[in-house]
Motif scaffolding. Structure first.
Motif, mmCIF file in Angstrom:
data_model
loop_
_atom_site.group_PDB
_atom_site.id
_atom_site.type_symbol
_atom_site.label_atom_id
_atom_site.label_comp_id
_atom_site.label_asym_id
_atom_site.label_seq_id
_atom_site.Cartn_x
_atom_site.Cartn_y
_atom_site.Cartn_z
ATOM 1 N N TRP A 221 38.305 41.342 38.958
ATOM 2 C CA TRP A 221 39.347 40.034 38.361
ATOM 3 C C TRP A 221 40.452 39.607 39.053
ATOM 4 O O TRP A 221 40.734 38.543 39.687
ATOM 5 C CB TRP A 221 39.445 40.045 37.090
ATOM 6 N N ASN B 234 41.628 33.916 45.353
ATOM 7 C CA ASN B 234 41.673 32.120 44.962
ATOM 8 C C ASN B 234 43.107 32.149 45.519
ATOM 9 O O ASN B 234 42.660 30.559 45.747
ATOM 10 C CB ASN B 234 40.757 32.364 43.925
ATOM 11 N N LYS C 248 39.516 38.338 42.804
ATOM 12 C CA LYS C 248 39.136 37.664 42.971
ATOM 13 C C LYS C 248 40.593 36.455 42.104
ATOM 14 O O LYS C 248 40.577 35.336 43.419
ATOM 15 C CB LYS C 248 38.007 37.070 41.405
ATOM 16 N N LEU D 279 32.899 35.156 45.990
ATOM 17 C CA LEU D 279 32.934 35.980 45.889
ATOM 18 C C LEU D 279 33.327 36.045 44.059
ATOM 19 O O LEU D 279 33.159 36.477 43.109
ATOM 20 C CB LEU D 279 34.404 36.089 46.105
ATOM 21 N N ILE D 280 33.459 34.777 43.745
ATOM 22 C CA ILE D 280 33.149 34.254 42.052
ATOM 23 C C ILE D 280 31.594 34.475 42.017
ATOM 24 O O ILE D 280 31.690 34.938 40.357
ATOM 25 C CB ILE D 280 33.783 32.473 42.156
ATOM 26 N N ASP E 270 31.465 39.002 42.765
ATOM 27 C CA ASP E 270 32.918 40.269 42.640
ATOM 28 C C ASP E 270 33.345 40.543 40.822
ATOM 29 O O ASP E 270 33.151 39.859 40.309
ATOM 30 C CB ASP E 270 34.009 40.058 43.593
#
Length: 284
Positions: A117, A124, A120, A110-111, A114
């Motif tokens: 923000w 996260n 994420k 994902l980091i 994606d």
């Protein structure tokens, strides 16, 4: 297609291991029979169970010959509890390892990819909390981490897990054989059912019934543990194959929440403008 082939191979391994273990029950090493029953158990484990032993294990199992003040009382009951706890801990540690590494893998991907923000950030935070809770459970169970942490989802890891479970099953099966002989002595059989020191007597009419019941209970337990052994691993494989879908649904849920919030932020000013225009027109 690849997953199906892996699953078929694993089922074959289960069948081979089960057949091997059942075969060792029927055909004993004669050298073991010259020893006393506890030494014979150790001999059988060494000759027949060591083949399933792996270097990297998920959990250290509790010994069936644990020496304490009451280890010789209620041996059969204690053995069943230990075996179930040992097998449960092996699979619990494997499942926690699976969950934790899937969350880490999803966060990493994902980091990398994606660009949204908000999503994420939400994912996260939630996934890291889950990882922290899993780490706590992992430590409480005293799970053991493999040296090669990249193998958690590999065929080799599955094979090691199956071997670790088979090793435990093999030891337990020979320990039950040890108990069969142990309970041929009525005094030992008496301790299993009347283990309280204040109630250590039994009627003559109970002697045959006690021994017969214990022998049958042990035989039933051997059949039950043999059946559950293969079912447990097949269930784990199903869980492993389906768990990524669970994580994907979590991502979709979070993505929906973010989308709903963004739509609200985008549409809300338009609604306000339309409302003000409507009010202005109604005045005139």
């Amino acid at each position: 297609m690849k997953q199906k082939m892996i699953f078929k191979n694993l089922i074959k391994i289960i069948l081979i291991l089960t057949l091997c273990i059942n075969f060792t029950n029927a055909e004993e090493d004669l050298s073991c029979w010259t020893k006393n029953w506890e030494e014979r158990y150790n001999c059988q484990v060494k000759n027949f169970c060591e083949v399933y032993k792996v270097d990297e294990i998920n959990h250290k199992s509790e010994d069936y010959f644990k020496e304490d003040k009451t280890w010789w009382k209620r041996l059969f009951t204690s053995a069943k509890e230990k075996y179930r706890e040992n097998q449960n801990n092996i699979y619990k540690c494997a499942i926690i390892k699976l969950q934790k590494n899937w969350y880490k893998l999803v966060l990493k991907k994902l980091i990398e990819k994606d660009s949204w923000w908000t999503l994420k950030s939400r994912v996260n935070q939630k996934f890291n909390l889950k990882i922290q809770k899993l780490d706590q459970i992992y430590k409480q169970l005293k799970c053991l981490s493999p040296q090669n942490k990249e193998e958690w989802n590999s065929l080799q890891f599955k094979k090691n897990l199956l071997n670790e479970s088979a090793y435990e099953y093999c030891k337990y099966n020979y320990y039950l054989n040890y108990l069969k002989n142990h309970y041929k002595n009525i005094e030992n059989a008496n301790k299993e059912y009347f283990w309280d020191d204040k109630k250590n007597s039994f009627k003559v009419s109970q002697v045959a019934a006690i021994q017969s019941k214990l022998q049958q209970d042990i035989l039933d337990e051997q059949k039950h543990s043999s059946k559950v052994f293969s079912m447990a691993f097949a269930t784990y494989i199903d869980y492993e194959n389906n768990y990524p879908v669970h994580i994907l649904l979590e991502l979709l849920k979070e993505d929906f929440y973010v989308l709903r919030r963004k739509l609200h932020e985008a549409i809300s000013p338009i609604n306000q403008v339309v409302y003000k225009i409507s009010n202005a027109m109604s005045i005139h």
